[in-house]
Design a protein around this motif. Structure first.
Motif, PDB file in Angstrom:
ATOM      1  N   ARG A  45       6.769  -5.141   6.070  1.00  0.00           N
ATOM      2  CA  ARG A  45       7.614  -5.974   5.210  1.00  0.00           C
ATOM      3  C   ARG A  45       7.096  -5.940   3.773  1.00  0.00           C
ATOM      4  O   ARG A  45       7.858  -5.774   2.821  1.00  0.00           O
ATOM      5  N   LEU A  46       5.792  -6.043   3.621  1.00  0.00           N
ATOM      6  CA  LEU A  46       5.187  -6.020   2.298  1.00  0.00           C
ATOM      7  C   LEU A  46       5.394  -4.661   1.624  1.00  0.00           C
ATOM      8  O   LEU A  46       5.718  -4.588   0.438  1.00  0.00           O
ATOM      9  N   LYS A  47       5.244  -3.581   2.374  1.00  0.00           N
ATOM     10  CA  LYS A  47       5.501  -2.244   1.819  1.00  0.00           C
ATOM     11  C   LYS A  47       6.946  -2.104   1.363  1.00  0.00           C
ATOM     12  O   LYS A  47       7.216  -1.551   0.292  1.00  0.00           O
ATOM     13  N   LEU A  69       5.966 -11.351  -6.245  1.00  0.00           N
ATOM     14  CA  LEU A  69       5.532  -9.955  -6.220  1.00  0.00           C
ATOM     15  C   LEU A  69       6.136  -9.185  -7.387  1.00  0.00           C
ATOM     16  O   LEU A  69       5.454  -8.407  -8.054  1.00  0.00           O
ATOM     17  N   GLN A 106       8.960  -4.459   0.357  1.00  0.00           N
ATOM     18  CA  GLN A 106       9.150  -5.261  -0.853  1.00  0.00           C
ATOM     19  C   GLN A 106       8.587  -4.534  -2.083  1.00  0.00           C
ATOM     20  O   GLN A 106       9.250  -4.464  -3.123  1.00  0.00           O
ATOM     21  N   VAL A 124      -1.066  -0.760   1.708  1.00  0.00           N
ATOM     22  CA  VAL A 124      -1.205  -2.099   2.265  1.00  0.00           C
ATOM     23  C   VAL A 124      -2.263  -2.003   3.363  1.00  0.00           C
ATOM     24  O   VAL A 124      -2.002  -1.465   4.439  1.00  0.00           O
ATOM     25  N   ARG A 174       2.666  -5.938   7.398  1.00  0.00           N
ATOM     26  CA  ARG A 174       2.370  -4.870   6.433  1.00  0.00           C
ATOM     27  C   ARG A 174       3.636  -4.097   6.066  1.00  0.00           C
ATOM     28  O   ARG A 174       3.844  -3.768   4.899  1.00  0.00           O
ATOM     29  N   ALA A 211      -1.746  -3.659  -2.274  1.00  0.00           N
ATOM     30  CA  ALA A 211      -1.553  -5.072  -1.959  1.00  0.00           C
ATOM     31  C   ALA A 211      -2.890  -5.752  -1.706  1.00  0.00           C
ATOM     32  O   ALA A 211      -3.810  -5.150  -1.160  1.00  0.00           O
ATOM     33  N   ARG A 236       8.466 -13.940   2.719  1.00  0.00           N
ATOM     34  CA  ARG A 236       7.804 -14.271   3.984  1.00  0.00           C
ATOM     35  C   ARG A 236       7.709 -15.782   4.068  1.00  0.00           C
ATOM     36  O   ARG A 236       7.200 -16.433   3.182  1.00  0.00           O
ATOM     37  N   SER A 277      -0.795 -11.408  -1.416  1.00  0.00           N
ATOM     38  CA  SER A 277       0.577 -10.894  -1.414  1.00  0.00           C
ATOM     39  C   SER A 277       1.301 -11.160  -0.107  1.00  0.00           C
ATOM     40  O   SER A 277       2.529 -11.193  -0.075  1.00  0.00           O
ATOM     41  N   VAL A 278       0.574 -11.381   0.962  1.00  0.00           N
ATOM     42  CA  VAL A 278       1.193 -11.611   2.273  1.00  0.00           C
ATOM     43  C   VAL A 278       2.063 -12.860   2.253  1.00  0.00           C
ATOM     44  O   VAL A 278       3.137 -12.879   2.844  1.00  0.00           O
TER      45      VAL A 278
END
Length: 142
Positions: free
Chosen positions: A63-65, A105, A67, A51, A61, A93, A139, A97-98
């Motif tokens: 949170r995205l990782k 996702l 997920q 990310v 970042r 990402a 998010r 994707s954010v």
């Protein structure tokens, strides 16, 4: 921790990420890109998540990782059991994707996995979107 990848599956070395980039194939979508390097079946399946800092602050970042790792963790049993090759893959990402939901996702990752040949042919993607512990990992837009 329930949301982490099992230690033997985690890609941690830079040279592993570079090998996927240089010798593997890559497919891209609106939310992410997926790089795949097929290795002999004697090797272990490995997965990595990238990310970039340009996508936001550390909490965004992270949170995205989390997920993306959760999506991969739920896919591992299928990937490890139905393959004659041991895949080494990296999920990268992208900006879209954010603001994507966990379900978006999930769907995008499975679409790219099928397109790259990572997901077994003829095997449907899970229609449910596992959300660990009932926690909402989406998010919310400010």
């Amino acid at each position: 921790m329930a949301m982490s990848l099992p230690r033997p599956v985690r890609m941690t070395r830079r040279r592993d990420f570079e090998a996927v980039r240089l010798r593997g194939v890559s497919v891209g979508g609106r939310l992410m890109a997926l790089g795949l390097l097929e290795t002999p079946s004697t090797a272990k399946t490995k997965a990595g998540v990238i990310v970039p800092k340009a996508l936001g602050t550390a909490p965004v970042r992270n949170r995205l990782k989390r997920q993306l790792r959760e999506i991969i963790r739920h896919a591992l049993p299928v990937l490890e059991s139905s393959s004659v090759i041991s895949p080494v893959f990296v999920t990268i990402a992208r900006r879209g994707s954010v603001h994507a939901s966990f379900a978006e996702l999930h769907d995008e990752w499975h679409r790219l996995a099928r397109k790259s040949g990572l997901w077994p042919a003829g095997r449907p993607s899970p229609s449910t979107h596992p959300c660990p512990g009932g926690t909402d990992l989406t998010r919310h837009a400010p």
